[in-house]
Design an enzyme around this catalytic site. Structure first.
Site, PDB file in Angstrom:
ATOM      1  CB  CYS A  64      -0.973  -0.020   1.182  1.00  0.00           C
ATOM      2  SG  CYS A  64      -0.202   0.205   2.800  1.00  0.00           S
ATOM      3  CG  HIS A  65       0.947   6.099   0.515  1.00  0.00           C
ATOM      4  ND1 HIS A  65       0.472   7.254   1.067  1.00  0.00           N
ATOM      5  CD2 HIS A  65       2.040   6.457  -0.198  1.00  0.00           C
ATOM      6  CE1 HIS A  65       1.248   8.270   0.697  1.00  0.00           C
ATOM      7  NE2 HIS A  65       2.205   7.806  -0.070  1.00  0.00           N
TER       8      HIS A  65
END
Length: 107
Positions: A64-65
């Site tokens: 993810c980020h």
């Protein structure tokens, strides 16, 4: 228990002969900004419904980020019987810093 994988380890795996399956759990708008080639995109909110699209016998890395959503995604897959699950520590933000400095970063 979810294990972390460093971006350098993931990069080596993706360049190898038997790469990890990389699943990006970010939202569509985030993928439009930057993505790792070859990653399967399944937003976290859809992963429970789409987990059956993935092979539970194949090692999988979740991205993810920054690594928070992907940790939740990794726990979800483990709960569904996936045996070899990794969370990409630092997410795509660290990937951009350490592996692909030309990649666009975002807040």
């Amino acid at each position: 228990m979810v294990r972390d994988i460093r971006c350098s380890e993931l990069a080596a795996s993706l360049d190898g002969t038997n790469p990890l399956l990389l699943v990006d759990v970010r939202e569509d708008w985030e993928i439009e900004i930057c993505a790792i080639t070859g990653a399967i995109h399944i937003p976290l909110g859809k992963l429970a419904d789409r987990a059956g699209e993935l092979d539970p016998e194949k090692p999988v890395a979740l991205l993810c980020h920054h690594g928070v959503r992907s940790r939740h995604a990794a726990m979800l897959l483990e709960d569904r019987g996936f045996k070899d699950v990794f969370n990409v520590a630092g997410g795509i933000d660290v990937w951009a810093l350490e592996i692909d400095p030309d990649m666009t970063r975002y807040d």
